[in-house]
Write an enzyme that holds these catalytic residues in place. Structure first.
Site, PDB file in Angstrom:
ATOM      1  N   ARG A  15      53.687  23.424  79.933  1.00  0.00           N
ATOM      2  CA  ARG A  15      53.288  22.865  78.646  1.00  0.00           C
ATOM      3  C   ARG A  15      53.676  23.816  77.518  1.00  0.00           C
ATOM      4  NH1 ARG A  15      47.042  21.783  80.075  1.00  0.00           N
ATOM      5  NH2 ARG A  15      47.457  23.664  81.312  1.00  0.00           N
ATOM      6  N   LYS A  75      47.392  27.912  77.394  1.00  0.00           N
ATOM      7  CA  LYS A  75      46.524  28.661  78.301  1.00  0.00           C
ATOM      8  C   LYS A  75      46.173  30.025  77.735  1.00  0.00           C
ATOM      9  CE  LYS A  75      45.177  27.586  81.673  1.00  0.00           C
ATOM     10  NZ  LYS A  75      43.887  26.890  81.925  1.00  0.00           N
ATOM     11  N   TYR A  94      43.219  27.309  74.974  1.00  0.00           N
ATOM     12  CA  TYR A  94      42.171  27.257  75.995  1.00  0.00           C
ATOM     13  C   TYR A  94      41.932  28.677  76.496  1.00  0.00           C
ATOM     14  CZ  TYR A  94      42.690  22.168  76.469  1.00  0.00           C
ATOM     15  OH  TYR A  94      42.727  20.815  76.245  1.00  0.00           O
ATOM     16  N   HIS A  96      38.571  29.515  78.310  1.00  0.00           N
ATOM     17  CA  HIS A  96      37.675  29.435  79.468  1.00  0.00           C
ATOM     18  C   HIS A  96      37.130  30.818  79.813  1.00  0.00           C
ATOM     19  CE1 HIS A  96      38.539  25.205  80.177  1.00  0.00           C
ATOM     20  NE2 HIS A  96      39.820  25.459  80.067  1.00  0.00           N
ATOM     21  N   GLU A 118      38.217  24.554  74.218  1.00  0.00           N
ATOM     22  CA  GLU A 118      37.241  23.876  75.072  1.00  0.00           C
ATOM     23  C   GLU A 118      35.822  23.865  74.526  1.00  0.00           C
ATOM     24  OE1 GLU A 118      37.390  28.157  76.578  1.00  0.00           O
ATOM     25  OE2 GLU A 118      38.843  26.656  75.904  1.00  0.00           O
ATOM     26  N   ASP A 270      38.524  26.400  86.132  1.00  0.00           N
ATOM     27  CA  ASP A 270      38.678  27.229  84.943  1.00  0.00           C
ATOM     28  C   ASP A 270      37.352  27.818  84.475  1.00  0.00           C
ATOM     29  OD1 ASP A 270      41.442  27.299  84.332  1.00  0.00           O
ATOM     30  OD2 ASP A 270      41.352  25.230  83.641  1.00  0.00           O
TER      31      ASP A 270
END
Length: 359
Positions: A15, A75, A94, A96, A118, A270
């Site tokens: 991505r 990420k 993101y 996490h 998130e 995650d």
């Protein structure tokens, strides 16, 4: 503002943090965008696509980090990126954090401004930047689970939908949120017998109303989970606690109650995973077997379908990127309380309660 889009370097992560359409919107608002060379190729976007949208291409990730006020990613940064992050640099991705104390402390040490997709919320408490990837992961959990039920991979050797004269597989889904609903929809469509468990009766009533007759609901508690894992062939873990570690709904000792060849897919990996035996895996090496139970615990499941995932993600992130770029992060967060909930690390401190409590 100068916005940087580096190439993702996590294992098999194809991505990209922004599409050419997103770049176009930023440039139209008089911002400058630098994209790392080949960052979009995995999602089907060439360097020329980004150039045509108004971006500048830089050859290395180091140059992108060095020049940018804000980094837009997919990420969390991995260890090789930690040293590239500048103090007061905005990172929007993101994270996490609840799944990694090492990452949390590294970002605190960097003195960066970490805004996590998130934990951004809508006024109704929903998670607009997590939802599209949860939709992808929920559907993929059935796709991957069906594959690993094949005997070749150590599974039971069961076809998810069965055939005439042979019953279909039984799928157990823990959690009736976005992941659970999408997984149930996909599994039901393939003809499986599906059980969805949750503690929220409103969600169970909704599923009962809208799903096909091959989807049933059951209240989630340890007794019912222990009972169901003995008879179901594919188990999906899709429980989310906002910004915090996922609860361990299936403990290590419960694996022995499952039939050899049962497949379990932990979509909550995650956030630390909702199975005690969960260890994050990669697309390159996605499964492992404990007590004859096949575990699929890939930490970036949507990365396997990057074209769909990138488009779905950037549809919802670009508006927030523009708010931060146009107003600066402080004013943007002051004016948008839902975006403010995305602030996880700032000034060398972790400021999100769920993460602090988890560690």
């Amino acid at each position: 503002m100068i916005v940087g889009v580096p190439k993702e370097i996590k294992n098999n992560e194809n991505r990209v943090g922004m599409t050419p359409a997103g770049v176009f919107e930023l440039v139209k608002s008089n911002h400058t965008v630098y994209v790392q060379h080949t960052a979009g190729l995995g999602s089907g976007f060439s360097d020329q696509d980004f150039i045509d949208a108004g971006a500048h291409i830089l050859p290395t990730i180091e140059e992108v980090y060095a020049i940018s006020d804000m980094i837009v990613k997919v990420k969390e940064p991995i260890e090789s990126e930690y040293a590239l992050i500048k103090p007061e640099q905005i990172l929007f991705t993101y994270f996490h954090f609840a799944g990694s104390e090492t990452l949390t402390r590294a970002m605190m040490k960097s003195n960066a401004i970490c805004i996590a997709y998130e934990t951004v919320e809508d006024p109704d408490g929903s998670l607009p930047l997590l939802t599209p990837m949860s939709e992808v992961a929920g559907r993929m959990s059935i796709q991957e689970g069906a594959k690993y039920l094949e005997k070749t991979y150590g599974g039971l050797g069961i076809l998810l939908g069965g055939v005439p004269g042979v019953p279909p597989a039984k799928v157990l889904i823990l959690g009736a949120g976005v992941v659970g609903i999408q997984a149930a929809k996909k599994a039901a469509g393939l003809g499986a017998q599906v059980t969805v468990m949750d503690v929220n009766m409103k969600r169970l009533r909704y599923i009962n109303d809208v799903m096909a007759n091959n989807v049933i609901t059951e209240f989630s508690n340890e007794y019912n989970i222990r009972k169901n894992i003995q008879t179901h062939d594919l188990i999906i873990g899709g429980v989310l606690v906002k910004g915090a570690k996922a609860p361990k709904l299936i403990t290590r000792d419960m694996l022995k109650d499952m039939r050899p060849g049962t497949v379990i897919v932990d979509v909550a990996v995650d956030q630390g995973g909702c199975f005690e035996s969960t260890v994050a895996t990669t697309h390159q090496d996605p499964i492992y077997i404990i007590d004859d139970v096949v575990h699929y615990c890939v930490a970036n499941m949507p990365g396997a379908v990057p074209r769909t995932s990138t488009l779905a993600l950037t549809n919802v992130t670009v508006g927030y990127v523009l708010q931060i770029a146009n107003k600066g992060w402080k004013d943007a967060l002051d004016q948008n309380k839902g975006l403010a909930l995305g602030l996880n690390v700032v000034g060398g401190e972790c400021v999100y309660p769920g993460i602090m409590e988890g560690f």
